[in-house]
Design a protein around this motif. Structure first.
Motif, PDB file in Angstrom:
ATOM      1  N   PRO A 162       0.789  -1.239   0.000  1.00 27.06           N
ATOM      2  CA  PRO A 162       0.000   0.000   0.000  1.00 27.06           C
ATOM      3  C   PRO A 162       0.817   1.284   0.000  1.00 27.06           C
ATOM      4  O   PRO A 162       0.292   2.335  -0.354  1.00 27.06           O
ATOM      5  N   ASP A 163       2.106   1.212   0.403  1.00 30.77           N
ATOM      6  CA  ASP A 163       2.907   2.427   0.388  1.00 30.77           C
ATOM      7  C   ASP A 163       3.404   2.766  -1.018  1.00 30.77           C
ATOM      8  O   ASP A 163       3.962   3.844  -1.249  1.00 30.77           O
ATOM      9  N   ARG A 181     -16.617   4.256 -14.663  1.00 29.09           N
ATOM     10  CA  ARG A 181     -17.397   4.795 -15.763  1.00 29.09           C
ATOM     11  C   ARG A 181     -18.775   5.277 -15.332  1.00 29.09           C
ATOM     12  O   ARG A 181     -19.551   5.764 -16.164  1.00 29.09           O
ATOM     13  N   LEU A 182     -19.112   5.119 -14.069  1.00 30.57           N
ATOM     14  CA  LEU A 182     -20.367   5.660 -13.557  1.00 30.57           C
ATOM     15  C   LEU A 182     -20.113   6.217 -12.161  1.00 30.57           C
ATOM     16  O   LEU A 182     -19.109   5.913 -11.528  1.00 30.57           O
ATOM     17  N   ALA A 183     -21.014   7.063 -11.710  1.00 33.39           N
ATOM     18  CA  ALA A 183     -20.838   7.745 -10.431  1.00 33.39           C
ATOM     19  C   ALA A 183     -21.135   6.793  -9.277  1.00 33.39           C
ATOM     20  O   ALA A 183     -22.252   6.292  -9.140  1.00 33.39           O
ATOM     21  N   VAL A 184     -20.124   6.537  -8.465  1.00 30.16           N
ATOM     22  CA  VAL A 184     -20.284   5.694  -7.277  1.00 30.16           C
ATOM     23  C   VAL A 184     -19.504   6.330  -6.136  1.00 30.16           C
ATOM     24  O   VAL A 184     -18.636   7.178  -6.336  1.00 30.16           O
ATOM     25  N   SER A 185     -19.819   5.899  -4.932  1.00 32.32           N
ATOM     26  CA  SER A 185     -19.044   6.275  -3.759  1.00 32.32           C
ATOM     27  C   SER A 185     -18.550   5.002  -3.099  1.00 32.32           C
ATOM     28  O   SER A 185     -19.173   3.941  -3.210  1.00 32.32           O
ATOM     29  N   PHE A 186     -17.405   5.108  -2.433  1.00 30.19           N
ATOM     30  CA  PHE A 186     -16.812   3.957  -1.751  1.00 30.19           C
ATOM     31  C   PHE A 186     -16.813   4.219  -0.257  1.00 30.19           C
ATOM     32  O   PHE A 186     -16.512   5.326   0.195  1.00 30.19           O
ATOM     33  N   ARG A 187     -17.125   3.180   0.500  1.00 29.50           N
ATOM     34  CA  ARG A 187     -17.079   3.310   1.950  1.00 29.50           C
ATOM     35  C   ARG A 187     -17.086   1.920   2.599  1.00 29.50           C
ATOM     36  O   ARG A 187     -17.487   0.935   1.967  1.00 29.50           O
ATOM     37  N   PRO A 188     -16.632   1.831   3.841  1.00 24.64           N
ATOM     38  CA  PRO A 188     -16.718   0.554   4.551  1.00 24.64           C
ATOM     39  C   PRO A 188     -18.176   0.141   4.693  1.00 24.64           C
ATOM     40  O   PRO A 188     -19.076   0.975   4.817  1.00 24.64           O
ATOM     41  N   ALA A 189     -18.408  -1.163   4.680  1.00 23.71           N
ATOM     42  CA  ALA A 189     -19.752  -1.705   4.851  1.00 23.71           C
ATOM     43  C   ALA A 189     -19.788  -2.477   6.158  1.00 23.71           C
ATOM     44  O   ALA A 189     -19.136  -3.514   6.284  1.00 23.71           O
ATOM     45  N   GLY A 190     -20.527  -1.947   7.128  1.00 18.18           N
ATOM     46  CA  GLY A 190     -20.613  -2.577   8.438  1.00 18.18           C
ATOM     47  C   GLY A 190     -21.969  -3.196   8.683  1.00 18.18           C
ATOM     48  O   GLY A 190     -22.691  -3.580   7.751  1.00 18.18           O
ATOM     49  N   ALA A 191     -22.330  -3.250   9.953  1.00 15.86           N
ATOM     50  CA  ALA A 191     -23.585  -3.899  10.339  1.00 15.86           C
ATOM     51  C   ALA A 191     -24.794  -3.252   9.680  1.00 15.86           C
ATOM     52  O   ALA A 191     -25.794  -3.930   9.397  1.00 15.86           O
ATOM     53  N   GLU A 192     -24.713  -1.945   9.415  1.00 16.62           N
ATOM     54  CA  GLU A 192     -25.851  -1.255   8.801  1.00 16.62           C
ATOM     55  C   GLU A 192     -26.087  -1.703   7.355  1.00 16.62           C
ATOM     56  O   GLU A 192     -27.142  -1.428   6.780  1.00 16.62           O
ATOM     57  N   SER A 193     -25.108  -2.401   6.768  1.00 17.79           N
ATOM     58  CA  SER A 193     -25.205  -2.814   5.364  1.00 17.79           C
ATOM     59  C   SER A 193     -25.468  -4.303   5.205  1.00 17.79           C
ATOM     60  O   SER A 193     -25.405  -4.822   4.089  1.00 17.79           O
ATOM     61  N   ILE A 194     -25.731  -5.012   6.293  1.00 11.24           N
ATOM     62  CA  ILE A 194     -25.875  -6.467   6.224  1.00 11.24           C
ATOM     63  C   ILE A 194     -26.967  -6.878   5.245  1.00 11.24           C
ATOM     64  O   ILE A 194     -26.787  -7.795   4.432  1.00 11.24           O
ATOM     65  N   THR A 254     -16.030 -11.426  13.642  1.00 12.82           N
ATOM     66  CA  THR A 254     -14.731 -12.063  13.813  1.00 12.82           C
ATOM     67  C   THR A 254     -13.588 -11.252  13.196  1.00 12.82           C
ATOM     68  O   THR A 254     -12.501 -11.774  12.977  1.00 12.82           O
ATOM     69  N   GLY A 255     -13.833  -9.979  12.925  1.00 11.78           N
ATOM     70  CA  GLY A 255     -12.754  -9.081  12.533  1.00 11.78           C
ATOM     71  C   GLY A 255     -12.542  -8.894  11.053  1.00 11.78           C
ATOM     72  O   GLY A 255     -11.654  -8.124  10.655  1.00 11.78           O
ATOM     73  N   ARG A 256     -13.306  -9.587  10.211  1.00 15.16           N
ATOM     74  CA  ARG A 256     -13.191  -9.314   8.780  1.00 15.16           C
ATOM     75  C   ARG A 256     -13.763  -7.929   8.489  1.00 15.16           C
ATOM     76  O   ARG A 256     -14.656  -7.461   9.185  1.00 15.16           O
ATOM     77  N   GLN A 257     -13.241  -7.302   7.462  1.00 19.11           N
ATOM     78  CA  GLN A 257     -13.740  -6.000   7.051  1.00 19.11           C
ATOM     79  C   GLN A 257     -14.330  -6.098   5.648  1.00 19.11           C
ATOM     80  O   GLN A 257     -13.862  -6.880   4.825  1.00 19.11           O
ATOM     81  N   CYS A 258     -15.359  -5.294   5.402  1.00 24.19           N
ATOM     82  CA  CYS A 258     -15.957  -5.259   4.081  1.00 24.19           C
ATOM     83  C   CYS A 258     -15.971  -3.825   3.575  1.00 24.19           C
ATOM     84  O   CYS A 258     -16.229  -2.884   4.334  1.00 24.19           O
ATOM     85  N   TYR A 259     -15.680  -3.673   2.305  1.00 28.83           N
ATOM     86  CA  TYR A 259     -15.715  -2.367   1.650  1.00 28.83           C
ATOM     87  C   TYR A 259     -16.589  -2.494   0.403  1.00 28.83           C
ATOM     88  O   TYR A 259     -16.633  -3.552  -0.233  1.00 28.83           O
ATOM     89  N   ALA A 260     -17.283  -1.432   0.070  1.00 27.76           N
ATOM     90  CA  ALA A 260     -18.252  -1.536  -1.020  1.00 27.76           C
ATOM     91  C   ALA A 260     -18.323  -0.259  -1.832  1.00 27.76           C
ATOM     92  O   ALA A 260     -17.963   0.832  -1.364  1.00 27.76           O
ATOM     93  N   ALA A 261     -18.779  -0.419  -3.066  1.00 28.13           N
ATOM     94  CA  ALA A 261     -19.100   0.704  -3.951  1.00 28.13           C
ATOM     95  C   ALA A 261     -20.613   0.830  -4.002  1.00 28.13           C
ATOM     96  O   ALA A 261     -21.330  -0.169  -4.074  1.00 28.13           O
ATOM     97  N   GLY A 284      -5.994   2.029  -0.081  1.00 29.68           N
ATOM     98  CA  GLY A 284      -5.851   3.276   0.654  1.00 29.68           C
ATOM     99  C   GLY A 284      -6.329   3.153   2.088  1.00 29.68           C
ATOM    100  O   GLY A 284      -5.713   3.678   3.019  1.00 29.68           O
ATOM    101  N   GLU A 285      -7.443   2.438   2.287  1.00 27.63           N
ATOM    102  CA  GLU A 285      -7.943   2.215   3.643  1.00 27.63           C
ATOM    103  C   GLU A 285      -6.964   1.384   4.461  1.00 27.63           C
ATOM    104  O   GLU A 285      -6.739   1.658   5.647  1.00 27.63           O
ATOM    105  N   LEU A 286      -6.380   0.378   3.851  1.00 22.03           N
ATOM    106  CA  LEU A 286      -5.432  -0.472   4.571  1.00 22.03           C
ATOM    107  C   LEU A 286      -4.139   0.270   4.878  1.00 22.03           C
ATOM    108  O   LEU A 286      -3.500   0.030   5.901  1.00 22.03           O
TER     109      LEU A 286
END
Length: 216
Positions: A20-21, A30-43, A64-71, A130-132
């Motif tokens: 990552p460095d 090619r289309l408008a999206v936003s990126f953000r972590p996906a937590g419990a609110e996105s289940i 159990t500590g896994r992380q999810c990221y989504a567009a 970038g998040e990592l």
């Protein structure tokens, strides 16, 4: 995702790495999206997008500590990817990935059908890197089925380097898996991949025809 071999021996998948460095390419979807972590609110959205019958597995991963990221296209899930630390099972290859502190593994990524061919996968990977980086992760691994050309292109577009192929073969009643280095890759980096994915040894296990697998 990597899948098991149907014909032996064959290259089952490719192991890629990125640090990552190292500056990542700029990828504009090619289309408008936003990126953000996906937590419990996105289940609920993740369960629908991943084809899960319920959010139970997603909740377990997050707990159990896994992380999810989504567009997201507005409030609609368009792509997702999971990140693990420490240990992770690569069930389709019957391997146990073991990571050192400062390493991460990206897996179970998907782009929903209506949003494919818009560079979302590679753009999401760059966002995850970038998040990592902000979490002081210094090395990120990812794997892909050799036959999944679209995934391979997306991973390469995001700046990952192919390190080695995972090769599977049947030996009598056993299956074995080993790594075949890509040309020009330093042996030290291949050794790190072997340490993480194969725990510094070739993996051998009973062939599918000689064992009972739990399908639950």
């Amino acid at each position: 995702m990597m899948v098991s071999a149907e014909h032996d021996p064959r290259r089952a998948g490719v192991i890629w790495v990125q640090h990552p460095d190292v500056p990542c390419p700029v990828i504009t979807p090619r289309l408008a999206v936003s990126f953000r972590p996906a937590g419990a609110e996105s289940i609920a959205a993740l369960a629908e997008g991943m084809g899960e019958d319920s959010g139970r597995e997603i909740f377990r991963r997050l707990e159990t500590g896994r992380q999810c990221y989504a567009a997201w296209a507005g409030e609609t899930l368009s792509a997702y990817g999971w990140v693990s630390f420490g240990e992770e099972s690569i069930g389709e290859l019957n391997l146990r990935l073991r990571l050192l502190p400062g390493e991460a593994y990206i897996w179970d990524c998907g782009t929903l059908p209506a949003f494919r061919q818009n560079y979302l996968y590679s753009a999401l990977l760059v966002y995850i890197l970038g998040e990592l980086r902000s979490q002081n992760v210094c090395r990120v691994w990812i794997g892909a089925d050799l036959d999944n050309v679209a995934s391979q292109r997306g991973i390469a577009r995001a700046g990952f380097q192919p390190v080695a192929d995972l090769v599977i073969a049947r030996v009598l009643t056993l299956r074995s898996v080993w790594m075949q280095a890509r040309p020009g890759v330093p042996e030290s980096l291949v050794a790190e991949a072997r340490r993480a994915f194969l725990n510094n040894r070739d993996e051998v296990w009973p062939s599918a025809g000689n064992q009972v697998r739990d399908s639950g």
